[in-house]
Design a protein around this motif. Structure first.
Motif, short mmCIF file in Angstrom:
data_model
loop_
_atom_site.label_atom_id
_atom_site.label_comp_id
_atom_site.label_asym_id
_atom_site.label_seq_id
_atom_site.Cartn_x
_atom_site.Cartn_y
_atom_site.Cartn_z
N LYS A 3 0.83 -1.20 0.00
CA LYS A 3 0.00 0.00 0.00
C LYS A 3 0.87 1.25 0.00
N LEU A 4 1.86 1.28 0.89
CA LEU A 4 2.70 2.48 1.06
C LEU A 4 3.52 2.78 -0.18
N THR A 5 3.99 1.72 -0.87
CA THR A 5 4.87 1.96 -2.02
C THR A 5 4.10 1.97 -3.33
N GLY A 6 2.80 1.70 -3.26
CA GLY A 6 1.99 1.71 -4.48
C GLY A 6 2.29 0.55 -5.41
N ARG A 7 2.86 -0.52 -4.89
CA ARG A 7 3.09 -1.70 -5.72
C ARG A 7 2.01 -2.73 -5.46
N THR A 8 2.01 -3.79 -6.27
CA THR A 8 0.94 -4.75 -6.10
C THR A 8 1.25 -5.80 -5.04
N ASN A 9 2.52 -5.90 -4.63
CA ASN A 9 2.83 -6.83 -3.56
C ASN A 9 3.99 -6.33 -2.73
N GLY A 10 4.12 -6.86 -1.54
CA GLY A 10 5.16 -6.39 -0.62
C GLY A 10 6.19 -7.45 -0.29
N LEU A 11 6.35 -8.43 -1.19
CA LEU A 11 7.38 -9.45 -0.96
C LEU A 11 8.69 -8.95 -1.57
N ASN A 12 9.43 -8.15 -0.80
CA ASN A 12 10.65 -7.58 -1.36
C ASN A 12 11.72 -7.42 -0.29
N GLY A 13 12.86 -6.85 -0.70
CA GLY A 13 14.01 -6.73 0.19
C GLY A 13 13.70 -5.90 1.42
N LEU A 14 12.91 -4.84 1.25
CA LEU A 14 12.60 -3.96 2.39
C LEU A 14 11.84 -4.72 3.47
N ASN A 15 10.90 -5.55 3.04
CA ASN A 15 10.14 -6.38 3.98
C ASN A 15 11.10 -7.23 4.82
#
Lengths: 300, 297
Positions: free
Chosen positions: B140-152
């Motif tokens: 939601k915060l980054t405006g992407r469709t998913n949050g499975l990434n390095g930041l997570n």
């Protein structure tokens, strides 16, 4: 759904516990491999054991590659595999004196799934291949919204990973942008949460067993081989049976030489009407004429 | 036999027992290192070291020829670890300073054990939080469709390394002699000035060691990043992309790989590189900590 899953996890834990107890007695039939098949075979084993309490069976997942490695190394009695055994693996097996024999116990319509918010209803096999090779990167080019496609896939030990690579990607490497998930269930989780997702799973995983339709929040795409062909859904039994659904595949059980004892009884029972009924209830399809003849030959 | 002789025997038996225990840790470490080395070296019969460390593509089961480049994974590991440390350091230091200087002793008696309990949460649970909580939030915060990434992954690792950082930093702040503080306050410095310009510099080597130990924990963590980062094999162009760390790759592939193949040996070679990285971090932490203890005594 959540509670069902918790119960399923509790069951698995209990099963493993029970399995380890029985293993200590050293006569339990080990079945290992495909994650696509693990739930179905688990249920088959439970029903089989209810009728034959003296023939204990332990079913483990891990992926088809893991199962095939296990049958070659002699660490399992029966291997579940959602892909055919590769020539290289066959050589390894023969070198070790293992003679793999395969039985088609069910048929799967490999399902290409997207989020329900995705407006697309069908793709050709060529398009699916291009998407997973990383050549098509945006849904816009396919008539969808202007969003970067998020690829969800399995890990390289998965039979489904290999099957798709061989039959849809034209034996070319997957895009390195693909998120590699640990099992069918995780891909479904990913696709449910991600508007721009595409994933691939066995048809037994997309069917909601209470309604017989696709699971809520998912859309199962219709697939055709070429643009001009009619596209079919993997949930269309007639299309899968007739071979008009282009990415159907047999789900295999592999043994070392002709199965004996519990293994033979279990496989025979799965191939009986009773077993096949359960296969169908779990969302997969019964084995047809071509495979039946081959199975009968191998059971001799 | 006299009582004294009996006591002497007991004494030496106890000594021998503790000596064996002490040596055992060394033997185990050497054994693991030897095993790692002997399982990693055969990989380089087929893989060039320059390809292994310099290429970005890892695809051992590729139908068009196996590729064994681990650069993407090394960079991913460093990205995630450094990002975690950037988040954990200010928070960890802040909590440590609060606990040692600001908090009422009763508050401290409650908060410190809680922080230490945080260290006991299983990594698989933290990873699950990444999937169900941090992931959707980041999307939601980054405006992407998913949050499975390095930041997570980095956020979760920051949380996991906080207990180590807080606990050791607080100990070293407390170890600063009271005379320093009293002298500073007597000179008319405020409490903030005393903390920032006297206590923290005096405890700096302890704080650095805490930070290094936290980092060692973060580099080696497997389950959490495996669950939260999506595990794409791509070269990471930022933390908002799905990436795969070295630990995740070993965990994903070691269970399925056919034994005694190049792929199998290559996974041990990744383990060796990882071992050398964490060893380096721990060594630096140890040297710094040693220096700090010398000065205090």
């Amino acid at each position: 759904m959540k509670i069902q899953r918790l119960i399923a996890i509790a069951e698995v834990v209990l099963m493993l516990f029970g399995a380890s107890l029985l293993l200590a007695q050293g006569k339990m039939l080990q079945v290992k491999g495909s994650d696509t098949m693990v739930n179905m075979v688990q249920i088959l084993a439970e029903e089989f054991m209810a009728k034959n309490p003296k023939m204990p069976i332990a079913v483990l997942g891990g992926g088809s590659g893991t199962g095939i490695t296990a049958i070659i190394n002699g660490t399992t009695d029966v291997c579940n595999s959602s892909r055919d055994i590769k020539p290289k693996e066959m050589n390894q097996a023969w070198e070790k004196g293992v003679k793999p024999l395969k039985f088609a116990v069910a048929v799967d319509g490999l399902s290409i799934i997207v989020n329900e918010k995705n407006p697309l209803a069908q793709l050709t096999m060529t398009q699916v291949g291009a998407i997973y090779r990383g050549e098509l990167k945006n849904w816009k080019g396919l008539g969808g919204a202007d969003m970067k496609i998020s690829l969800y896939g399995r890990q390289s030990n998965s039979g489904t990973y290999t099957f798709l690579q061989e039959h849809v990607l034209g034996n070319k490497p997957y895009s390195t942008d693909m998120k590699e998930m640990n099992g069918n269930a995780q891909i479904i989780e990913g696709v449910l949460a991600d508007e721009a997702a595409i994933g691939y799973v066995g048809v037994g995983y997309v069917v909601d067993k209470t309604t017989g339709k696709a699971m809520k929040g998912l859309k199962v795409l219709n697939i055709n081989k070429l643009e001009k062909d009619q596209a079919f859904s993997p949930m269309d039994k007639a299309a899968v049976d007739a071979g008009t659904y282009p990415i159907a595949r047999p789900l295999l059980m592999i043994t070392n030489g002709a199965p004996r004892g519990t293994a033979a009884a279990f496989i025979k029972w799965i191939l009986s009407d009773e077993g096949q009924k359960i296969v169908e209830r779990e969302g997969f399809y019964t084995v047809g004429g071509k495979y039946q003849a081959e199975n009968a030959q191998n059971l001799k | 036999m006299t009582k004294r002789a009996l006591r002497n025997i007991r004494e030496s038996a106890i000594k021998a027992f503790f000596f064996t225990n002490g040596i055992l840790a060394v033997i185990v470490l050497l054994g693991i290192f030897a095993l790692l080395l002997s399982s990693a070296i055969p990989a380089f019969r087929e893989i060039k070291l320059s390809e292994f460390l310099g290429q970005t593509l890892w695809d051992p089961t590729s139908p068009t020829g196996a590729r064994y480049g681990i650069l993407s994974m090394i960079v991913s590991t460093i990205y995630v670890t450094l990002a975690a440390m950037v988040m954990a350091l200010p928070i960890g230091l802040g909590v440590a300073a609060y606990l040692s200087d600001v908090a009422h002793w009763r508050v401290r008696e409650i908060v410190k054990p809680i922080v230490e309990v945080l260290a006991g949460i299983p990594s698989v649970v933290v990873g699950f939080l990444g999937i169900v909580l941090i992931g959707p939030l980041l999307a939601k915060l980054t405006g992407r469709t998913n949050g499975l990434n390095g930041l997570n992954g980095a956020i979760l690792l920051a949380v996991m390394s906080l207990p180590t950082i807080i606990s050791i930093s607080e100990d070293s702040l407390n170890a600063v002699p009271n005379a320093y503080v009293e002298a500073s306050l007597a000179m008319g410095a405020t409490r903030w000035q005393t903390l920032a310009r006297v206590k923290i510099p005096a405890a700096l080597s302890g704080i650095i060691a805490a930070f290094m130990l936290g980092m060692g924990r973060a580099i080696g963590e497997t389950m959490t990043v495996l669950m939260a980062t999506g595990n794409a094999r791509t070269f990471p162009h930022g933390l908002l992309e799905s990436l795969r760390t070295m630990t995740s790759n070993i965990a994903i592939e070691l269970g399925e790989v056919p034994y005694y193949t190049t792929h199998y040996y290559a996974l041990f070679a990744i383990g060796l590189v990882l071992f050398l990285m964490t060893f380096l971090v721990n060594l630096v932490a140890d040297i710094v900590l040693h220096k700090y203890q010398e000065r205090e005594s």
